[in-house]
Design a protein around this motif. Structure first.
Motif, PDB file in Angstrom:
ATOM      1  N   GLU A 156       0.829  -1.211   0.000  1.00  0.00           N
ATOM      2  CA  GLU A 156       0.000   0.000   0.000  1.00  0.00           C
ATOM      3  C   GLU A 156       0.863   1.262   0.000  1.00  0.00           C
ATOM      4  OE1 GLU A 156      -3.381   0.453   0.222  1.00  0.00           O
ATOM      5  OE2 GLU A 156      -3.822  -1.693   0.146  1.00  0.00           O
ATOM      6  N   ALA A 157       0.241   2.351  -0.433  1.00  0.00           N
ATOM      7  CA  ALA A 157       0.769   3.709  -0.260  1.00  0.00           C
ATOM      8  C   ALA A 157       2.230   3.850  -0.703  1.00  0.00           C
ATOM      9  CB  ALA A 157       0.571   4.142   1.198  1.00  0.00           C
ATOM     10  N   LEU A 158       3.035   4.491   0.147  1.00  0.00           N
ATOM     11  CA  LEU A 158       4.420   4.800  -0.215  1.00  0.00           C
ATOM     12  C   LEU A 158       5.218   3.540  -0.555  1.00  0.00           C
ATOM     13  CD1 LEU A 158       6.274   7.605   0.285  1.00  0.00           C
ATOM     14  CD2 LEU A 158       7.356   6.010   1.857  1.00  0.00           C
ATOM     15  N   LEU A 159       5.030   2.492   0.257  1.00  0.00           N
ATOM     16  CA  LEU A 159       5.759   1.243   0.018  1.00  0.00           C
ATOM     17  C   LEU A 159       5.303   0.601  -1.287  1.00  0.00           C
ATOM     18  CD1 LEU A 159       5.779  -0.323   3.586  1.00  0.00           C
ATOM     19  CD2 LEU A 159       7.735   0.493   2.274  1.00  0.00           C
ATOM     20  N   GLY A 160       3.997   0.591  -1.504  1.00  0.00           N
ATOM     21  CA  GLY A 160       3.456   0.014  -2.737  1.00  0.00           C
ATOM     22  C   GLY A 160       4.036   0.706  -3.958  1.00  0.00           C
ATOM     23  N   LYS A 161       4.126   2.038  -3.875  1.00  0.00           N
ATOM     24  CA  LYS A 161       4.677   2.808  -5.001  1.00  0.00           C
ATOM     25  C   LYS A 161       6.134   2.442  -5.231  1.00  0.00           C
ATOM     26  CE  LYS A 161       2.054   7.010  -5.194  1.00  0.00           C
ATOM     27  NZ  LYS A 161       1.911   7.815  -4.006  1.00  0.00           N
ATOM     28  N   ALA A 162       6.892   2.297  -4.125  1.00  0.00           N
ATOM     29  CA  ALA A 162       8.312   1.943  -4.243  1.00  0.00           C
ATOM     30  C   ALA A 162       8.459   0.561  -4.882  1.00  0.00           C
ATOM     31  CB  ALA A 162       8.976   1.983  -2.873  1.00  0.00           C
ATOM     32  N   VAL A 163       7.524  -0.344  -4.575  1.00  0.00           N
ATOM     33  CA  VAL A 163       7.553  -1.683  -5.185  1.00  0.00           C
ATOM     34  C   VAL A 163       7.228  -1.565  -6.673  1.00  0.00           C
ATOM     35  CG1 VAL A 163       6.422  -3.950  -5.227  1.00  0.00           C
ATOM     36  CG2 VAL A 163       6.987  -2.885  -3.024  1.00  0.00           C
ATOM     37  N   ASP A 164       6.165  -0.813  -6.977  1.00  0.00           N
ATOM     38  CA  ASP A 164       5.770  -0.646  -8.387  1.00  0.00           C
ATOM     39  C   ASP A 164       6.899  -0.035  -9.212  1.00  0.00           C
ATOM     40  OD1 ASP A 164       3.321  -1.612  -7.728  1.00  0.00           O
ATOM     41  OD2 ASP A 164       2.312   0.341  -7.655  1.00  0.00           O
ATOM     42  N   ARG A 165       7.653   0.854  -8.587  1.00  0.00           N
ATOM     43  CA  ARG A 165       8.737   1.532  -9.324  1.00  0.00           C
ATOM     44  C   ARG A 165      10.034   0.736  -9.319  1.00  0.00           C
ATOM     45  NH1 ARG A 165       8.713   6.595  -6.046  1.00  0.00           N
ATOM     46  NH2 ARG A 165      10.499   7.230  -7.273  1.00  0.00           N
ATOM     47  N   GLY A 166      10.012  -0.455  -8.728  1.00  0.00           N
ATOM     48  CA  GLY A 166      11.187  -1.335  -8.766  1.00  0.00           C
ATOM     49  C   GLY A 166      12.280  -0.947  -7.779  1.00  0.00           C
ATOM     50  N   LEU A 167      11.960  -0.044  -6.821  1.00  0.00           N
ATOM     51  CA  LEU A 167      12.979   0.366  -5.850  1.00  0.00           C
ATOM     52  C   LEU A 167      13.118  -0.690  -4.739  1.00  0.00           C
ATOM     53  CD1 LEU A 167      11.903   4.104  -5.579  1.00  0.00           C
ATOM     54  CD2 LEU A 167      13.894   3.195  -6.787  1.00  0.00           C
ATOM     55  N   ILE A 168      12.011  -1.382  -4.470  1.00  0.00           N
ATOM     56  CA  ILE A 168      12.011  -2.449  -3.459  1.00  0.00           C
ATOM     57  C   ILE A 168      11.326  -3.669  -4.079  1.00  0.00           C
ATOM     58  CG2 ILE A 168      11.310  -3.101  -1.124  1.00  0.00           C
ATOM     59  CD1 ILE A 168      10.816  -0.184  -0.503  1.00  0.00           C
ATOM     60  N   GLU A 169      11.894  -4.846  -3.776  1.00  0.00           N
ATOM     61  CA  GLU A 169      11.299  -6.092  -4.235  1.00  0.00           C
ATOM     62  C   GLU A 169      10.881  -6.837  -2.967  1.00  0.00           C
ATOM     63  OE1 GLU A 169      13.258  -9.604  -6.805  1.00  0.00           O
ATOM     64  OE2 GLU A 169      14.354  -7.705  -6.728  1.00  0.00           O
ATOM     65  N   ILE A 170       9.631  -7.260  -2.879  1.00  0.00           N
ATOM     66  CA  ILE A 170       9.170  -7.880  -1.631  1.00  0.00           C
ATOM     67  C   ILE A 170       8.656  -9.290  -1.890  1.00  0.00           C
ATOM     68  CG2 ILE A 170       7.411  -7.759   0.211  1.00  0.00           C
ATOM     69  CD1 ILE A 170       7.631  -4.770   0.166  1.00  0.00           C
ATOM     70  N   GLY A 171       9.090 -10.237  -1.058  1.00  0.00           N
ATOM     71  CA  GLY A 171       8.555 -11.601  -1.114  1.00  0.00           C
ATOM     72  C   GLY A 171       7.999 -11.962   0.253  1.00  0.00           C
ATOM     73  N   VAL A 172       6.738 -12.399   0.303  1.00  0.00           N
ATOM     74  CA  VAL A 172       6.134 -12.828   1.572  1.00  0.00           C
ATOM     75  C   VAL A 172       5.884 -14.334   1.470  1.00  0.00           C
ATOM     76  CG1 VAL A 172       4.163 -12.576   3.124  1.00  0.00           C
ATOM     77  CG2 VAL A 172       5.104 -10.558   1.961  1.00  0.00           C
ATOM     78  N   HIS A 173       6.352 -15.085   2.459  1.00  0.00           N
ATOM     79  CA  HIS A 173       6.325 -16.548   2.392  1.00  0.00           C
ATOM     80  C   HIS A 173       5.578 -17.122   3.593  1.00  0.00           C
ATOM     81  CE1 HIS A 173       9.677 -15.930  -0.479  1.00  0.00           C
ATOM     82  NE2 HIS A 173      10.066 -15.014   0.403  1.00  0.00           N
ATOM     83  N   ASP A 174       4.757 -18.130   3.326  1.00  0.00           N
ATOM     84  CA  ASP A 174       3.990 -18.787   4.396  1.00  0.00           C
ATOM     85  C   ASP A 174       4.842 -19.896   5.012  1.00  0.00           C
ATOM     86  OD1 ASP A 174       2.244 -20.134   6.024  1.00  0.00           O
ATOM     87  OD2 ASP A 174       0.593 -20.119   4.573  1.00  0.00           O
ATOM     88  N   LEU A 175       5.183 -19.720   6.276  1.00  0.00           N
ATOM     89  CA  LEU A 175       6.037 -20.705   6.967  1.00  0.00           C
ATOM     90  C   LEU A 175       5.461 -22.119   6.868  1.00  0.00           C
ATOM     91  CD1 LEU A 175       8.513 -21.189   8.884  1.00  0.00           C
ATOM     92  CD2 LEU A 175       6.921 -20.834  10.800  1.00  0.00           C
ATOM     93  N   ARG A 176       4.132 -22.219   6.856  1.00  0.00           N
ATOM     94  CA  ARG A 176       3.510 -23.562   6.838  1.00  0.00           C
ATOM     95  C   ARG A 176       3.790 -24.312   5.538  1.00  0.00           C
ATOM     96  NH1 ARG A 176       0.507 -23.846  11.601  1.00  0.00           N
ATOM     97  NH2 ARG A 176      -0.463 -21.855  12.155  1.00  0.00           N
ATOM     98  N   ASP A 177       4.258 -23.610   4.503  1.00  0.00           N
ATOM     99  CA  ASP A 177       4.634 -24.307   3.264  1.00  0.00           C
ATOM    100  C   ASP A 177       5.799 -25.265   3.512  1.00  0.00           C
ATOM    101  OD1 ASP A 177       2.730 -22.892   1.951  1.00  0.00           O
ATOM    102  OD2 ASP A 177       4.103 -21.513   0.932  1.00  0.00           O
TER     103      ASP A 177
END
Ligand code: ADE
Length: 243
Positions: free
Chosen positions: A18-39
């Motif tokens: 969302e918001a500022l972070l979401g924009k930074a992700v969209d612009r390729g400044l930050i790459e985020i991976g969220v992983h489910d431990l139960r996998d």
């Protein structure tokens, strides 16, 4: 910067998009991976916790599951290691200085503990392969590390080049000079009988800078005397000391 988060509640991390972070992700400044431990569980209950050795209340997160998850997310390339961050109320304090350290890293992996925490051997094992930080965002206890990750990532992301519209905002923050920021005002000049301080409308930049510095010192003195006491003597000028 790359950021990976391992959690049993991936949905908790949705605000990272969302918001500022979401924009930074969209612009390729930050790459985020969220992983489910139960996998990385292999039993029908997809259990991630077990009772503590030595007894006592609560549950401890199982080392086998965390080991498999961290091996997969952190990889095995000895030349490419992330910094592993484990939010916990028993960690060292997360501060603006730590945020600046993290902002200089190319890759952060967050391990979100729940319950009483993660089996200590997991952290000891990875500490032989990469920097491992147990950090606390404050002297209170949350139910898990997820909200702490949101706090830490937001504090770090806004320091990355290009994330904030105006880079001076980060440079002039509370804490950047060891003091809390003073009050701020915008239009109208008078609101409900309250006026904007004259000096801020004077156009006298030196006087404005002095006024802001004085209000920052006053506020820090009243709200955070510990910060004032920790300033090196050379951080205070002749006028500061008169206050
Ligand atoms: N997990 C639970 N409480 C926490 C805190 N205060 N800081 C970081 N992680 C936590």
């Amino acid at each position: 910067m790359r950021i990976d988060v391992i959690t049993i509640f991936p949905g908790y991390l949705d605000p990272l998009r969302e918001a500022l972070l979401g924009k930074a992700v969209d612009r390729g400044l930050i790459e985020i991976g969220v992983h489910d431990l139960r996998d990385w569980t292999h039993d029908v209950h997809r259990a991630v916790d077990d009772s503590p050795y030595g007894g006592g209340p609560g549950m401890v997160m199982k080392p086998q599951v965390w080991g498999a998850a961290l091996d997969a997310v952190c990889g095995t390339d000895p030349d490419r290691r992330p910094r592993l961050v484990v939010p916990t109320p028993s960690g060292r304090p997360f501060t603006q200085a730590v945020a600046r350290e993290y902002a200089a890293e190319p890759w952060l992996v967050f391990a979100c503990g729940r319950y009483e925490g993660i089996d200590q051997r997991v952290l000891d094992h990875y500490a032989e392969r990469m920097p491992v930080d147990e950090v606390s965002i404050g002297d209170y206890v949350l139910v898990g590390g997820e909200v702490a990750v949101l706090v830490i990532v937001e504090a770090v992301a806004r320091l990355l080049p290009g994330v904030l519209g105006n880079p001076a905002s980060a440079a002039e923050d509370s804490f950047s000079d060891g003091l809390l920021e003073g009050p701020c005002y915008t239009r109208p000049e008078v609101w409900r009988g309250r006026e904007v301080p004259d000096v801020l409308r004077s156009g006298n930049h030196a006087a404005i800078a002095r006024w802001r510095r004085d209000r920052a010192l006053e506020r820090t003195f009243h709200r955070r005397p510990d910060l004032l006491a920790a300033l090196p003597p050379e951080a205070l000028d002749r006028h500061d000391r008169k206050l």
